[in-house]
Enzyme design. Sequence first.
Site, PDB file in Angstrom:
ATOM      1  N   SER A 226      41.808  37.589  45.225  1.00  0.00           N
ATOM      2  CA  SER A 226      42.425  36.962  44.064  1.00  0.00           C
ATOM      3  C   SER A 226      42.886  35.544  44.422  1.00  0.00           C
ATOM      4  O   SER A 226      42.077  34.717  44.814  1.00  0.00           O
ATOM      5  CB  SER A 226      43.574  37.839  43.557  1.00  0.00           C
ATOM      6  OG  SER A 226      43.968  37.482  42.264  1.00  0.00           O
TER       7      SER A 226
ATOM      8  N   HIS B 195      39.217  43.805  38.229  1.00  0.00           N
ATOM      9  CA  HIS B 195      39.870  43.145  39.361  1.00  0.00           C
ATOM     10  C   HIS B 195      40.226  44.167  40.446  1.00  0.00           C
ATOM     11  O   HIS B 195      39.965  43.941  41.629  1.00  0.00           O
ATOM     12  CB  HIS B 195      41.122  42.420  38.862  1.00  0.00           C
ATOM     13  CG  HIS B 195      41.616  41.355  39.793  1.00  0.00           C
ATOM     14  ND1 HIS B 195      40.820  40.336  40.263  1.00  0.00           N
ATOM     15  CD2 HIS B 195      42.856  41.140  40.340  1.00  0.00           C
ATOM     16  CE1 HIS B 195      41.525  39.537  41.056  1.00  0.00           C
ATOM     17  NE2 HIS B 195      42.764  40.007  41.119  1.00  0.00           N
TER      18      HIS B 195
END
Length: 250
Positions: free
Chosen positions: A115, A225
């Site tokens: 991320s 994600h």
Amino acid sequence: MFNRTKINAQFDGIPFETFDYQSDEYIVKAMIYEPKHVKRIIIYLRGGKGAVGTVRPTRLMQFAYKDTLVAAPYYRGTHQNGQDEFGGADREDVHALVRILRAKYDVPIHFIGFSRGGIQGLVTYQEARVTSFITWGGVSSIYYMYDERQDLRSMLKRIVGPISNKSEYDRREGIELITKDSPPVMVIHGTEDKQVNVQHAYMLIDKLKLLGIKHEVVFIDGEHHVMRPDNERYVLQQIEKWMEAVETCI
């Protein structure tokens, strides 16, 4: 490396620990998993900011491959020690950790950036002379992040400044800092990632191709994600294969 403290977590009989170290004028903290025999080092670059995405033993445990030391900086600002600069001066927290571990071990070092850790990796991995950089759902462009994540703009304005402050955003635009001498890069991304759009991966891949940099791509169709356990296990297997392949070319 000082104030080394065992925490209530272990894997394969080896405890996880935290320790303090010097980074610029700050005392910062890192977590470490250190087996008796070390053939490689993984430095995990966390996502998020503050308590969101903070370093946790369960995350580091995923990368505790055989004879692999895993360490992760918390970044300054996490423990009232300076300001998290989102890829600014806090990149020294990464470099200082590399220097400490490299002084102790002469083994391959890989960065894994998740991320926000994608930016943290892109602005540090070349200067750190790592064996490879693995970006997993990682941010490649702070400009694209600013455009796509309106909910994060106030945070970016507070830490980096207004988008008109081009010098500070350029300093963190990791994708534009890559050179033709870059170490190999592995790009991992879920195609349905809503937090870090897969476009970040496409932009990075285009740059790597343009510069002729060795790279490998793992797209997980329909994944987000945070991946489902079966896909996560697959990705972890691919990371281990990638590291072994790159290490044989050293």
